[in-house]
Design a protein around this motif. Structure first.
Motif, PDB file in Angstrom:
ATOM      1  N   ALA A 261       0.834  -1.204   0.000  1.00 49.85           N
ATOM      2  CA  ALA A 261       0.000   0.000   0.000  1.00 49.85           C
ATOM      3  C   ALA A 261       0.870   1.256   0.000  1.00 49.85           C
ATOM      4  N   LEU A 262       0.417   2.284  -0.689  1.00 48.61           N
ATOM      5  CA  LEU A 262       1.141   3.554  -0.761  1.00 48.61           C
ATOM      6  C   LEU A 262       0.636   4.492   0.328  1.00 48.61           C
ATOM      7  N   SER A 263       1.541   5.244   0.908  1.00 49.19           N
ATOM      8  CA  SER A 263       1.180   6.238   1.925  1.00 49.19           C
ATOM      9  C   SER A 263       1.520   7.617   1.388  1.00 49.19           C
ATOM     10  N   ILE A 264       0.504   8.386   1.044  1.00 48.57           N
ATOM     11  CA  ILE A 264       0.699   9.695   0.421  1.00 48.57           C
ATOM     12  C   ILE A 264       0.045  10.767   1.279  1.00 48.57           C
ATOM     13  N   LYS A 265       0.769  11.842   1.533  1.00 48.11           N
ATOM     14  CA  LYS A 265       0.248  12.952   2.332  1.00 48.11           C
ATOM     15  C   LYS A 265       0.331  14.256   1.560  1.00 48.11           C
ATOM     16  N   THR A 266      -0.680  15.108   1.746  1.00 52.51           N
ATOM     17  CA  THR A 266      -0.710  16.420   1.106  1.00 52.51           C
ATOM     18  C   THR A 266       0.272  17.350   1.809  1.00 52.51           C
TER      19      THR A 266
ATOM     20  N   GLY B 106      -8.983  13.933  -0.319  1.00 50.70           N
ATOM     21  CA  GLY B 106      -8.659  15.351  -0.198  1.00 50.70           C
ATOM     22  C   GLY B 106      -9.553  16.235  -1.031  1.00 50.70           C
ATOM     23  N   HIS B 107     -10.040  15.725  -2.163  1.00 51.52           N
ATOM     24  CA  HIS B 107     -10.951  16.528  -2.980  1.00 51.52           C
ATOM     25  C   HIS B 107     -12.297  16.690  -2.296  1.00 51.52           C
TER      26      HIS B 107
ATOM     27  N   THR C  43      -9.156  23.558  -5.962  1.00 47.19           N
ATOM     28  CA  THR C  43      -7.849  23.717  -5.335  1.00 47.19           C
ATOM     29  C   THR C  43      -6.819  22.817  -6.000  1.00 47.19           C
ATOM     30  N   LEU C  44      -5.561  23.177  -5.850  1.00 47.56           N
ATOM     31  CA  LEU C  44      -4.444  22.360  -6.307  1.00 47.56           C
ATOM     32  C   LEU C  44      -3.723  21.856  -5.062  1.00 47.56           C
ATOM     33  N   ARG C  45      -3.562  20.531  -4.968  1.00 49.42           N
ATOM     34  CA  ARG C  45      -2.896  19.964  -3.800  1.00 49.42           C
ATOM     35  C   ARG C  45      -1.603  19.277  -4.224  1.00 49.42           C
ATOM     36  N   VAL C  46      -0.535  19.606  -3.546  1.00 48.43           N
ATOM     37  CA  VAL C  46       0.767  18.991  -3.801  1.00 48.43           C
ATOM     38  C   VAL C  46       1.050  17.998  -2.681  1.00 48.43           C
ATOM     39  N   SER C  47       1.286  16.734  -3.049  1.00 44.36           N
ATOM     40  CA  SER C  47       1.502  15.678  -2.058  1.00 44.36           C
ATOM     41  C   SER C  47       2.742  14.875  -2.409  1.00 44.36           C
ATOM     42  N   ARG C  48       3.232  14.115  -1.438  1.00 43.39           N
ATOM     43  CA  ARG C  48       4.338  13.213  -1.706  1.00 43.39           C
ATOM     44  C   ARG C  48       4.070  11.879  -1.013  1.00 43.39           C
ATOM     45  N   ALA C  49       4.622  10.826  -1.585  1.00 45.13           N
ATOM     46  CA  ALA C  49       4.496   9.495  -1.003  1.00 45.13           C
ATOM     47  C   ALA C  49       5.652   9.262  -0.044  1.00 45.13           C
ATOM     48  N   LEU C  50       5.341   8.812   1.153  1.00 46.89           N
ATOM     49  CA  LEU C  50       6.386   8.548   2.143  1.00 46.89           C
ATOM     50  C   LEU C  50       7.254   7.395   1.677  1.00 46.89           C
ATOM     51  N   GLY C  51       8.575   7.565   1.794  1.00 48.10           N
ATOM     52  CA  GLY C  51       9.498   6.523   1.364  1.00 48.10           C
ATOM     53  C   GLY C  51       9.745   6.513  -0.125  1.00 48.10           C
ATOM     54  N   MET C  52       9.220   7.524  -0.824  1.00 46.33           N
ATOM     55  CA  MET C  52       9.397   7.620  -2.272  1.00 46.33           C
ATOM     56  C   MET C  52       9.865   9.029  -2.601  1.00 46.33           C
TER      57      MET C  52
END
Length: 391
Positions: free
Chosen positions: A92-97, A347-348, A372-381
């Motif tokens: 599973a991917l973990s992505i946070k805004t 998030g939307h 809105t525009l949301r910028v997020s990144r995946a933890l560990g990536m």
């Protein structure tokens, strides 16, 4: 027809009998013609042989379709998930805004990445097209359009131009410059013209040609410099809602999806519809995987808990993951080989209209009806850039 598309009906004098009535836009020898339903039926009957009727031809067509499905079924010896049993499961991917971008004043309907993996363009129902710097979050250009519902936009491969269009039935190209105060609208070039709204556009492997799809039921290839129609593609019987080029260096084929429940594969060199898949039950708005060599459907990505349609999708760079934007405000991430959902993005606050993975595969960008525009990144990536546009 799904409620997020706009349908325009032509009403006026028939080109054949001059009767004022609702018109059907058809093409005869690549020339657009507006006929009423009666004249269309009369024209179809003119080429019938002795003893033939429209009903008999329809029955023959259905019979041939059944035979084709029988031949396809003979090759259906194993399921995709069975072949992939020994392949390692995707975790599973973990992505946070991380950041939120604001700029559009209404529903964002489309977006596209620049090849430099940094910039992107988005179009909105507010009648504006915005070019963003995804690193600094700045707006580099904001171009007002002559109409609202700018339903399509695309970045040129060189990064030196953008294309867009919508309810004006046109595809316009704007050259970009380093001067942010320059009036881009004054440098606009109208390249393509359809007889109904523009639903999609994409450049080919160069800045010199652009491919468009429309509510008039057609796709077309245009020369950007002269605005000349190079090739037209007729095969859909209803609005064409989307199109995408094959990921290859030559880029000679593309696929289109429409309200006629068909996904058509086209050869840009000949203009021919080389393959057609008709397993969808409504407007094409769910995820299905087809094998072009076997000429059949091999997987459907769905869950009983998902009751809303998907409006856009894109593959990861490796092709292992499939990102789908849904009308329930979420993005579902599917394992293409296993067929199961591996993660969800939230998030939307309204439906997701477009999802696209960046050219280097490290980012995914989604546009939504919630502004809105949301910028997020995946933890560990590596950093994962996700664009969310809201109304």
């Amino acid at each position: 027809m799904c409620d997020q598309t706009f349908m325009a009906i032509t009403f006026g004098p028939c080109d054949n009998c001059s009767t004022t009535s609702p018109l059907m836009n058809i093409y005869i020898k690549n020339e657009p013609t507006n006929y009423c339903s009666f004249c269309v039926e009369m024209m179809a009957c003119q080429g019938l042989l002795k003893g033939e009727t429209l009903a008999s031809l329809k029955n023959e067509s259905e019979s041939l379709k059944k035979k084709l499905e029988e031949e396809r079924a003979k090759l259906h010896d194993v399921e995709l998930h069975q072949v992939a049993e020994k392949i390692e499961v995707v975790s599973a991917l973990s992505i946070k805004t991380r950041r939120v971008l604001k700029g559009h004043g209404n529903k964002v309907l489309c977006m596209d990445w620049c090849k430099d993996k940094r910039r992107l363009v988005s179009s909105s129902q507010d009648g504006k097209v915005i070019v963003w710097d995804g690193f600094t979050l700045n707006k580099e250009h904001a171009v007002p359009m002559p109409c609202t519902w700018v339903m399509a936009c695309a970045y040129a491969p060189s990064g030196c131009a953008i294309a867009c269009g919508g309810l004006d039935n046109k595809c316009s190209v704007y050259p970009l410059s380093l001067d942010k105060n320059e009036n881009l609208a004054a440098k606009k070039k109208s390249v393509a013209m359809h007889t109904n709204y523009l639903s999609g556009c994409t450049f080919t492997n160069s800045d010199m040609q652009i491919l468009t799809s429309s509510g008039d039921g057609t796709c077309a290839l245009w020369d950007v410099e002269s605005g000349q129609l190079l090739q037209s593609f007729h095969g859909h019987t209803a609005d064409v809602l989307s199109l995408d080029l094959a990921p290859s260096e030559t880029g000679n084929t593309f696929v289109s999806g429409g309200c006629d429940k068909k996904a058509n594969v086209w050869d840009m060199r000949s203009g021919q519809n080389v393959q057609s898949f008709e397993t969808h039950e409504s407007d094409i708005n769910c995820c299905r995987l087809y094998d072009l060599r076997a000429d059949r459907e091999v997987a459907v990505y769905q869950k009983d808990s998902i009751i809303f349609g998907v409006s856009s999708l894109d593959f990861s760079l490796s092709g292992r993951l499939l990102f789908g934007g849904y009308n329930d405000y979420t993005i579902n991430i599917w394992d293409v080989l296993k067929g199961n959902r591996v993660s969800m993005l939230f998030g939307h606050e309204n439906r997701v209209s477009t999802v696209k993975v960046s050219p280097d595969g490290t980012s995914v960008c989604s546009a939504s009806w919630d502004n809105t525009l949301r910028v997020s990144r995946a933890l560990g990536m590596p950093w994962l850039l996700v664009l969310y546009s809201l109304t």
